[in-house]
Scaffold this motif. Structure first.
Motif, PDB file in Angstrom:
ATOM      1  N   UNK A 165       8.276 -39.554 -26.231  1.00 58.73           N
ATOM      2  CA  UNK A 165       8.145 -41.007 -26.345  1.00 58.73           C
ATOM      3  C   UNK A 165       9.105 -41.576 -27.385  1.00 58.73           C
ATOM      4  N   UNK A 166       9.317 -40.786 -28.475  1.00 57.93           N
ATOM      5  CA  UNK A 166      10.215 -41.274 -29.531  1.00 57.93           C
ATOM      6  C   UNK A 166      11.635 -41.396 -28.971  1.00 57.93           C
TER       7      UNK A 166
ATOM      8  N   UNK B 288      -0.033 -28.931 -28.897  1.00 57.45           N
ATOM      9  CA  UNK B 288       1.416 -28.799 -28.652  1.00 57.45           C
ATOM     10  C   UNK B 288       1.898 -29.883 -27.690  1.00 57.45           C
ATOM     11  N   UNK B 289       1.061 -30.119 -26.643  1.00 51.32           N
ATOM     12  CA  UNK B 289       1.412 -31.128 -25.633  1.00 51.32           C
ATOM     13  C   UNK B 289       1.528 -32.502 -26.295  1.00 51.32           C
ATOM     14  N   UNK B 290       0.657 -32.768 -27.272  1.00 53.86           N
ATOM     15  CA  UNK B 290       0.661 -34.064 -27.939  1.00 53.86           C
ATOM     16  C   UNK B 290       1.965 -34.245 -28.714  1.00 53.86           C
ATOM     17  N   UNK B 291       2.382 -33.147 -29.411  1.00 53.90           N
ATOM     18  CA  UNK B 291       3.634 -33.215 -30.186  1.00 53.90           C
ATOM     19  C   UNK B 291       4.812 -33.449 -29.240  1.00 53.90           C
TER      20      UNK B 291
ATOM     21  N   UNK C  50      -0.350 -41.001 -24.519  1.00 53.10           N
ATOM     22  CA  UNK C  50      -0.968 -39.733 -24.872  1.00 53.10           C
ATOM     23  C   UNK C  50      -2.409 -39.648 -24.402  1.00 53.10           C
ATOM     24  N   UNK C  51      -3.123 -40.803 -24.444  1.00 54.90           N
ATOM     25  CA  UNK C  51      -4.542 -40.761 -24.082  1.00 54.90           C
ATOM     26  C   UNK C  51      -4.707 -40.487 -22.602  1.00 54.90           C
ATOM     27  N   UNK C  52      -3.967 -41.281 -21.774  1.00 45.94           N
ATOM     28  CA  UNK C  52      -4.212 -41.191 -20.336  1.00 45.94           C
ATOM     29  C   UNK C  52      -3.682 -39.909 -19.748  1.00 45.94           C
TER      30      UNK C  52
ATOM     31  N   UNK D 278      27.568 -27.445 -16.674  1.00 45.34           N
ATOM     32  CA  UNK D 278      26.650 -26.984 -17.728  1.00 45.34           C
ATOM     33  C   UNK D 278      25.302 -27.656 -17.486  1.00 45.34           C
ATOM     34  N   UNK D 279      24.277 -27.020 -18.015  1.00 43.53           N
ATOM     35  CA  UNK D 279      22.917 -27.522 -17.777  1.00 43.53           C
ATOM     36  C   UNK D 279      22.138 -27.343 -19.080  1.00 43.53           C
ATOM     37  N   UNK D 280      21.719 -28.436 -19.660  1.00 45.98           N
ATOM     38  CA  UNK D 280      20.999 -28.313 -20.945  1.00 45.98           C
ATOM     39  C   UNK D 280      19.688 -29.078 -20.887  1.00 45.98           C
ATOM     40  N   UNK D 281      18.822 -28.736 -21.831  1.00 48.99           N
ATOM     41  CA  UNK D 281      17.597 -29.533 -21.969  1.00 48.99           C
ATOM     42  C   UNK D 281      17.402 -29.935 -23.414  1.00 48.99           C
ATOM     43  N   UNK D 282      16.805 -31.086 -23.597  1.00 51.39           N
ATOM     44  CA  UNK D 282      16.464 -31.540 -24.958  1.00 51.39           C
ATOM     45  C   UNK D 282      14.948 -31.503 -25.046  1.00 51.39           C
ATOM     46  N   UNK D 283      14.469 -30.537 -25.827  1.00 44.04           N
ATOM     47  CA  UNK D 283      13.023 -30.346 -25.954  1.00 44.04           C
ATOM     48  C   UNK D 283      12.647 -30.471 -27.428  1.00 44.04           C
ATOM     49  N   UNK D 284      11.751 -31.348 -27.726  1.00 43.98           N
ATOM     50  CA  UNK D 284      11.347 -31.611 -29.117  1.00 43.98           C
ATOM     51  C   UNK D 284      12.568 -31.816 -30.014  1.00 43.98           C
TER      52      UNK D 284
END
Ligand SMILES: Nc1ncnc2c1ncn2[C@@H]1O[C@H](COP(=O)(O)OP(=O)(O)OP(=O)(O)O)[C@@H](O)[C@H]1O
Length: 892
Positions: free
Chosen positions: A439-440, A430-433, A422-424, A315-321
């Protein structure tokens, strides 16, 4: 040969069939004793561990190859089952630790010679990225470089130790977590920013120093320099993990690191064109499965008599947001994680595909990779924005003594999303979220690891696995029944110094985790054996009790022991309680500070909003001020215009008066002229009759000359007056133009909606006025040069238009000055006229007097005819008197 893939979901077979070409092209050697050796796999893995030089696992022979130095080609093949022999052959030769010596060694290992070549005095060649791009051209020969700090560091890398496998039987028995560090080559972007400046220096195969303030040294199980190939890295990390799974354990390999540090390159690498031939840049995952299927094949062949069979469900999954989706079934989203006493932790509804060879796996990998969320950040053009987990459940079954034995191992291959500042990383919206979510979850992973380290040090900790989907899913791999390899990826460039330090710290912490690996085996035979063993022990105990009662603790003794143990337990409980209290206090503090942070953040948000609104207000006020100023200006202009109009009216009135006066003067002059004419007509008669008439003639001549002169002056005045009238007419016209301009200006400052329409009118009016100006001759050229600009909404055009208006106003002022001058001239002319009139008045009266005298003289002349010449003396005397009076008058 072709085989089919069975797609199985948790609910059962979906019936979906995918066909794959099952040629895997891997030649397998036979190892009939592999099955017997499986229970000892762990120690074998340990033996294949790192730390001793020049030991390589050979794919084709399920054996270890040992290369020795000494200028001779010497290869010894060791059967894995022969531990004694292995130890004998794997003894480390101190002379091999040194790289230059190693380089001189003649071996038959192609990999070895390739590496030796690559790490020799010059490193040339290009480094290609996993996605086909080139990272940096490393073709500069080392010898030609100048000595600098970077070169010193570069030298440190050049003599950096290579992949050296070392026998360390205790390693994976005692340490279930293996931490490798991998540095990628410096990228072109980094070279462009800071050249080849480095933030790390490799000390040896296990230690690396971070070259910041303070310089810090870190140790790992293996440090792979940027010259370590995909294959070399796999040889360190891959086989032990695979064999661990085949032995019924869980294995987990995960790549950690900042964005763009090479996680995807390490885990997946370049798998394009796998149908033709395997790409040498393919990463850990494809190689792991190549090795797995090769081993499965070998095992099945070797254990034919036990009918051993392996099954691999992937199986292949992703965790996004913080949401799980199935990369093999992209329509599914937000799948829940469940926990079950038999299944353990699993994702509900995840599609599982049965794979039979490497090609099947590669297809799945490519399918999943194509569905993975990728975006461009400043640090990586194709940054993975999600954590991906490729799981393969390896199930084996075999028969022995009419008992069916089975083992289940789970292999997790995790490519984490990149941690980033986030700065660098140049992210927004959306990218920031996404970055915040990544990071969380990574910081939760860090906390989990910290707690696991504490637990490994004997402390009681609650591990917050459930704080993120990632840690919840990897719970078994991190802290439980698993052998884990963490590959921490870093960039050696000084550009990524702080990120590299944080990765090094993370990896260092992870090195201290202790897992409790448990073989997931349904050992019905072994369980039976254990039961029998327990029974035997119980019987033995009863027998002993019977034999020697004193040797066996009596119930009273047991009670005393129980009491003392209870006391110990109580003490421990108290300790635990105090720790827990401490923990809850810390948690409270953490929560308070988090709340405070949150409050500050929200306050900051409010302040930011307030600031923005006050900035808007300021802008509006500035605009209002501008409008007010222009209104005030317009008012001033209107008042000065009305003053000018009044002055103009006065001037016009004066001009009219002057005209009347001039007309009057002209009339009186005409009268004088006609009088003089009449006098001239009468003079010859007087001259012939009266000798004294010569005086009269002289006087008339004088008067005529004066009259001619006055005519000439009048003519001049007339001309001047005409000029003045023309100028006046121009001025009036100009006033009219200016009035129109001002009217348009006022209109254009009205409300913004109508502004554009008015501006157009304004523009038309100005053009019309300019046309009119063109008709004005003389100095109007200067005015004509100030052209109204198109598109008054444009600031520059606005400025030009304002300049035009200002120039026109200046022109008005100039004209006003001219008017003043003209007015003074008029006053002078008027004074002169007055003088002339006075001068004319006197001769007129004189003329009247003379006329009367001439009349009386005529009367006297007639009486002379009567009285003869007796009174001629009196006449002469009177004439003389009259002449002297006239002379006196003309002098005046
Ligand atoms: N060891 C290496 N040798 C050569 N190129 C490498 C190596 N490691 C990484 N690269 C290249 O660096 C680039 C970034 O690597 P990659 O995409 O694997 O980073 P990542 O850590 O997965 O990034 P992200 O977290 O943003 O997805 C790629 O072009 C990759 O090919």
């Amino acid at each position: 040969m072709s085989s089919s893939l069975r797609v199985v979901s948790k609910a059962g077979t979906l019936g979906k069939k995918l066909s794959f070409d099952a040629r895997d092209g891997i030649s397998a050697g036979n190892d009939p004793h592999f099955h017997e050796r499986l229970p000892h796999a762990e120690s074998r893995i340990a033996k294949a561990s790192i730390r001793k030089p020049l030991l390589f696992l050979d794919d084709s022979e399920s054996s270890f190859k040992v290369s020795t130095s000494g200028g001779m080609k010497k290869t010894t093949t060791l059967p894995c089952s022969s531990q004694g022999q292995r130890q004998q052959h794997h003894r480390r030769s101190p002379s091999l630790n040194n790289f230059p010596r190693f380089e001189n060694a003649v071996t038959d290992s192609a990999a070895l010679s390739t590496r030796a070549l690559r790490q020799s005095a010059s490193f040339s060649g290009r480094v290609f990225t996993s996605r086909g791009g080139r990272l940096a051209d490393q073709s500069t020969p080392c010898s030609s470089r100048k000595t600098s700090r970077n070169d010193v560091n570069g030298a440190a890398w050049r003599i950096s130790p290579r992949l050296e496998l070392e026998e360390d039987p205790a390693f994976l028995q005692d340490h279930n977590v293996q931490v490798l560090l991998r540095a990628r080559p410096i990228s072109g972007i980094e070279i462009a920013q800071l050249g080849h400046a480095r933030c790390i220096r490799q000390e040896n195969a296990y230690a690396i120093s971070w070259l910041g303030q303070p310089e810090t040294r870190f140790s790992f199980d293996y440090v792979a320099s940027e010259f370590v190939t995909q294959e070399e890295l796999f040889r360190v990390a891959g086989p032990p993990m695979v064999e661990n799974c085949m032995a019924g354990n869980n294995s987990c390999v995960f790549a950690y690191g900042q964005t763009g540090s090479g996680k995807t390159h390490t885990m997946l690498g370049d798998v394009g064109d796998f149908d033709r031939q395997p790409n040498e840049n393919r990463g850990m995952t494809p190689r792991v499965f190549e090795y797995l299927f090769k081993k499965i094949h070998e095992e099945e062949v070797a254990q034919r008599h036990t009918n051993m069979k392996f099954k691999c469900r992937c199986s292949f999954l992703e965790i996004y947001n913080e949401q799980i989706s199935d990369l093999l079934e992209p329509s599914s989203s937000n799948l829940p994680i469940r926990e079950d006493s038999t299944k353990g932790i699993y994702v509900d509804g995840l599609v599982e595909v049965e794979a039979q060879n490497v090609r099947n796996i590669l297809h799945l990998l490519l399918l999943g990779a194509a569905n993975r969320k990728v975006a461009a950040t400043d640090m990586n053009r194709e940054s993975s924005r999600s954590h991906s987990v490729f799981t393969c459940v390896i199930e084996s079954q075999w028969e022995c003594d009419a008992t069916i034995n089975s083992r289940i191992g789970r292999l997790n291959l995790v490519d984490l999303a990149g941690s980033e500042r986030q700065k660098s990383s140049g992210v927004d919206g959306e990218r920031f979220r996404e970055a915040a979510s990544i990071n969380k979850s990574l910081s939760t992973l860090g906390l989990v690891i910290m707690d696991l380290v504490d637990i490994a040090n004997g402390k009681q900790r609650h591990v917050p696995y459930r704080d993120s989907k990632l840690t919840f899913l990897l719970q078994d791999s991190l802290g439980g029944n698993s052998k884990t390899t963490i590959i921490a990826n870093i960039s050696p460039s000084s550009c990524a110094s702080s990120e590299t330090l944080s990765t090094l710290k993370f990896a260092q912490r992870a090195k201290f985790i202790q897992n409790n690996a448990v073989v997931g085996e349904d050992a019905s035979r072994e369980a039976k054996g254990s039961k029998e063993h327990i029974q035997q022990l119980k019987d033995e105990l009863a027998r002993l009790r019977r034999q020697n009662n004193s040797a066996i603790p009596t119930p009273e003794m047991l009670v005393v022991k129980l009491v003392s143990e209870r006391q110990v337990t109580k003490r421990l409980r108290n300790e635990v309680g105090s720790y827990q209290r401490e923990l809850s206090e810390c948690r409270m503090k953490l929560r308070t500070s988090l709340d405070a942070n949150q409050r500050i953040v929200s306050e900051l948000d409010v302040l930011r909003i307030e600031l923005e609104s006050s900035q808007d207000e300021c802008k509006k006020l500035q605009q209002d001020l501008g409008t007010m100023k222009s209104e005030e200006k317009a008012e001033q202009e209107a008042s000065s215009r009305s003053q000018l109009e009044i002055q103009l009216q006065e001037a016009t009135q004066e001009s009219t008066n002057l005209q009347t006066e001039l007309q009057w003067t002209r009339d009186s002059l005409e009268e004088v002229e006609s009088l003089v004419e009449r006098l001239q007509r009468k003079t010859p008669a007087l001259e012939s009759g009266v000798p004294e008439a010569s005086y009269e003639n002289f006087m008339v001549g004088q008067l005529q000359a004066e009259i001619i002169e006055m005519h000439a002056r009048l003519e001049d005045e007339h001309k001047r007056r005409c000029e003045l009238e023309v100028q006046m007419a121009n001025y009036v016209k100009y006033q009219e133009i200016e009035r129109k301009i001002n009217r348009e200006c006022v209109l254009s400052t009205d409300d913004s909606k109508a502004t554009r329409k008015k501006t157009v009118r304004h523009h038309d009016a100005i053009l019309q006025l300019q046309l009119e100006l063109d008709t004005i001759d003389g100095e109007s050229d200067a005015i004509k040069s100030f052209r109204w600009e198109e598109g008054t909404h444009d600031d520059e055009a606005e400025v030009k238009n304002s300049v035009t208006i200002m120039q026109l106003q200046l022109k008005v002022e100039t004209l006003e000055a001219a008017l003043l001058e003209e007015r003074q001239c008029l006053a002078e002319v008027r004074a002169t006229n007055e003088q002339l009139r006075q001068q004319l008045e006197n001769p007129q009266t004189e003329l009247h007097g003379e006329k009367a005298r001439i009349e009386s003289f005529k009367g006297g002349h007639r009486s002379l005819d009567v009285e003869s010449k007796s009174t001629s003396e009196d006449g002469k005397a009177r004439m003389h008197t009259s002449w002297s009076q006239f002379c006196l008058f003309t002098k005046i």
